[in-house]
Motif scaffolding. Structure first.
Motif, PDB file in Angstrom:
ATOM      1  N   CYS A  21      39.834 -38.560   3.702  1.00  0.00           N
ATOM      2  CA  CYS A  21      39.242 -37.849   4.845  1.00  0.00           C
ATOM      3  C   CYS A  21      40.018 -36.555   5.096  1.00  0.00           C
ATOM      4  O   CYS A  21      41.112 -36.366   4.571  1.00  0.00           O
ATOM      5  CB  CYS A  21      39.334 -38.717   6.101  1.00  0.00           C
ATOM      6  SG  CYS A  21      38.489 -40.294   5.987  1.00  0.00           S
ATOM      7  N   ASP A  22      39.470 -35.702   5.931  1.00  0.00           N
ATOM      8  CA  ASP A  22      40.147 -34.470   6.325  1.00  0.00           C
ATOM      9  C   ASP A  22      41.279 -34.823   7.295  1.00  0.00           C
ATOM     10  O   ASP A  22      41.013 -35.262   8.424  1.00  0.00           O
ATOM     11  CB  ASP A  22      39.133 -33.539   6.994  1.00  0.00           C
ATOM     12  CG  ASP A  22      39.725 -32.208   7.399  1.00  0.00           C
ATOM     13  OD1 ASP A  22      40.942 -32.133   7.698  1.00  0.00           O
ATOM     14  OD2 ASP A  22      38.960 -31.232   7.445  1.00  0.00           O
ATOM     15  N   PRO A  23      42.542 -34.662   6.899  1.00  0.00           N
ATOM     16  CA  PRO A  23      43.654 -35.060   7.771  1.00  0.00           C
ATOM     17  C   PRO A  23      43.715 -34.287   9.083  1.00  0.00           C
ATOM     18  O   PRO A  23      44.194 -34.811  10.092  1.00  0.00           O
ATOM     19  CB  PRO A  23      44.908 -34.823   6.920  1.00  0.00           C
ATOM     20  CG  PRO A  23      44.482 -34.012   5.750  1.00  0.00           C
ATOM     21  CD  PRO A  23      43.001 -34.144   5.610  1.00  0.00           C
ATOM     22  N   GLU A  24      43.228 -33.047   9.082  1.00  0.00           N
ATOM     23  CA  GLU A  24      43.221 -32.270  10.333  1.00  0.00           C
ATOM     24  C   GLU A  24      42.327 -32.940  11.377  1.00  0.00           C
ATOM     25  O   GLU A  24      42.681 -32.994  12.558  1.00  0.00           O
ATOM     26  CB  GLU A  24      42.755 -30.832  10.074  1.00  0.00           C
ATOM     27  CG  GLU A  24      43.703 -30.023   9.203  1.00  0.00           C
ATOM     28  CD  GLU A  24      45.099 -29.873   9.812  1.00  0.00           C
ATOM     29  OE1 GLU A  24      45.193 -29.597  11.023  1.00  0.00           O
ATOM     30  OE2 GLU A  24      46.070 -30.038   9.061  1.00  0.00           O
ATOM     31  N   ILE A  25      41.178 -33.438  10.955  1.00  0.00           N
ATOM     32  CA  ILE A  25      40.278 -34.137  11.882  1.00  0.00           C
ATOM     33  C   ILE A  25      40.920 -35.448  12.330  1.00  0.00           C
ATOM     34  O   ILE A  25      40.836 -35.818  13.511  1.00  0.00           O
ATOM     35  CB  ILE A  25      38.901 -34.388  11.230  1.00  0.00           C
ATOM     36  CG1 ILE A  25      38.201 -33.063  10.916  1.00  0.00           C
ATOM     37  CG2 ILE A  25      38.018 -35.253  12.141  1.00  0.00           C
ATOM     38  CD1 ILE A  25      36.945 -33.188  10.077  1.00  0.00           C
ATOM     39  N   LEU A  26      41.572 -36.143  11.414  1.00  0.00           N
ATOM     40  CA  LEU A  26      42.182 -37.436  11.736  1.00  0.00           C
ATOM     41  C   LEU A  26      43.306 -37.332  12.763  1.00  0.00           C
ATOM     42  O   LEU A  26      43.660 -38.327  13.396  1.00  0.00           O
ATOM     43  CB  LEU A  26      42.717 -38.104  10.462  1.00  0.00           C
ATOM     44  CG  LEU A  26      41.696 -38.427   9.376  1.00  0.00           C
ATOM     45  CD1 LEU A  26      42.380 -39.159   8.221  1.00  0.00           C
ATOM     46  CD2 LEU A  26      40.528 -39.243   9.904  1.00  0.00           C
ATOM     47  N   MET A  27      43.868 -36.132  12.955  1.00  0.00           N
ATOM     48  CA  MET A  27      44.934 -35.915  13.935  1.00  0.00           C
ATOM     49  C   MET A  27      44.405 -35.358  15.256  1.00  0.00           C
ATOM     50  O   MET A  27      45.150 -35.289  16.231  1.00  0.00           O
ATOM     51  CB  MET A  27      45.971 -34.922  13.380  1.00  0.00           C
ATOM     52  CG  MET A  27      46.815 -35.493  12.291  1.00  0.00           C
ATOM     53  SD  MET A  27      48.157 -34.372  11.809  1.00  0.00           S
ATOM     54  CE  MET A  27      47.280 -33.193  10.792  1.00  0.00           C
ATOM     55  N   ASP A  28      43.145 -34.959  15.285  1.00  0.00           N
ATOM     56  CA  ASP A  28      42.591 -34.246  16.437  1.00  0.00           C
ATOM     57  C   ASP A  28      41.864 -35.208  17.380  1.00  0.00           C
ATOM     58  O   ASP A  28      40.715 -35.577  17.156  1.00  0.00           O
ATOM     59  CB  ASP A  28      41.636 -33.162  15.923  1.00  0.00           C
ATOM     60  CG  ASP A  28      41.183 -32.213  17.011  1.00  0.00           C
ATOM     61  OD1 ASP A  28      41.022 -32.659  18.175  1.00  0.00           O
ATOM     62  OD2 ASP A  28      40.963 -31.033  16.702  1.00  0.00           O
ATOM     63  N   MET A  29      42.554 -35.601  18.441  1.00  0.00           N
ATOM     64  CA  MET A  29      42.015 -36.580  19.378  1.00  0.00           C
ATOM     65  C   MET A  29      40.685 -36.135  19.990  1.00  0.00           C
ATOM     66  O   MET A  29      39.747 -36.920  20.090  1.00  0.00           O
ATOM     67  CB  MET A  29      43.036 -36.890  20.477  1.00  0.00           C
ATOM     68  CG  MET A  29      42.653 -38.092  21.303  1.00  0.00           C
ATOM     69  SD  MET A  29      44.034 -38.834  22.216  1.00  0.00           S
ATOM     70  CE  MET A  29      44.536 -37.525  23.279  1.00  0.00           C
ATOM     71  N   GLU A  30      40.588 -34.877  20.388  1.00  0.00           N
ATOM     72  CA  GLU A  30      39.348 -34.386  21.003  1.00  0.00           C
ATOM     73  C   GLU A  30      38.163 -34.433  20.034  1.00  0.00           C
ATOM     74  O   GLU A  30      37.065 -34.835  20.404  1.00  0.00           O
ATOM     75  CB  GLU A  30      39.536 -32.962  21.549  1.00  0.00           C
ATOM     76  CG  GLU A  30      40.296 -32.909  22.850  1.00  0.00           C
ATOM     77  CD  GLU A  30      39.697 -33.781  23.955  1.00  0.00           C
ATOM     78  OE1 GLU A  30      38.468 -33.726  24.177  1.00  0.00           O
ATOM     79  OE2 GLU A  30      40.454 -34.536  24.584  1.00  0.00           O
ATOM     80  N   LYS A  31      38.397 -34.032  18.786  1.00  0.00           N
ATOM     81  CA  LYS A  31      37.326 -34.086  17.788  1.00  0.00           C
ATOM     82  C   LYS A  31      36.883 -35.526  17.559  1.00  0.00           C
ATOM     83  O   LYS A  31      35.692 -35.807  17.435  1.00  0.00           O
ATOM     84  CB  LYS A  31      37.774 -33.476  16.458  1.00  0.00           C
ATOM     85  CG  LYS A  31      37.616 -31.988  16.389  1.00  0.00           C
ATOM     86  CD  LYS A  31      37.884 -31.479  14.986  1.00  0.00           C
ATOM     87  CE  LYS A  31      37.812 -29.964  14.992  1.00  0.00           C
ATOM     88  NZ  LYS A  31      38.287 -29.360  13.764  1.00  0.00           N
TER      89      LYS A  31
END
Length: 122
Positions: A21-31
């Motif tokens: 998966c995209d790790p940036e999305i996996l860290m972004d609580m709001e997303k």
């Protein structure tokens, strides 16, 4: 003569693992909160509440829907997430909600399992 089976509870549990998966999305609580909200909409569920916790570097999000729940747990350091969409009753499509989450997290591969959570009286 066979006894008639009566379903008292209809339940479907769709769950799986999402890889690459995209790790940036996996860290972004709001997303991730927005993804759970959209998955509830796409699945045709009634969203009651969403709670999220930052568990550095990952996130856990649980959406409570009238029909049961949607959850995402992430491990960005491994580009990995687990997803559950559990519904009670006949309203909505948990597979559709699950597949939306797979797409939104940009998973390159995933597993999808379906378990019956019915209670049958016979």
């Amino acid at each position: 003569m066979e006894a008639l089976t009566t379903k008292k509870v209809i339940g479907k549990h769709v769950y799986g693992e999402l890889y690459e998966c995209d790790p940036e999305i996996l860290m972004d609580m709001e997303k991730l909160i927005n993804i759970v909200e959209k998955a509830a909409e796409i699945g045709g569920f009634t969203l009651l509440d969403v709670k999220a916790w930052k568990i550095n570097p990952g996130v856990s999000v649980v959406g409570i829907v009238l029909e049961s729940h949607i959850s995402i747990h992430t491990w960005p350091e491994y580009s990995f997430a687990t997803v559950d969409v559990y519904t009670c009753g006949v309203k909505g499509d948990p597979v559709k909600a699950f597949k939306y989450i797979v797409h939104a997290l940009k998973a390159r591969r995933h597993t999808l399992k379906v378990a019956s959570r019915d209670y049958e009286d016979n």
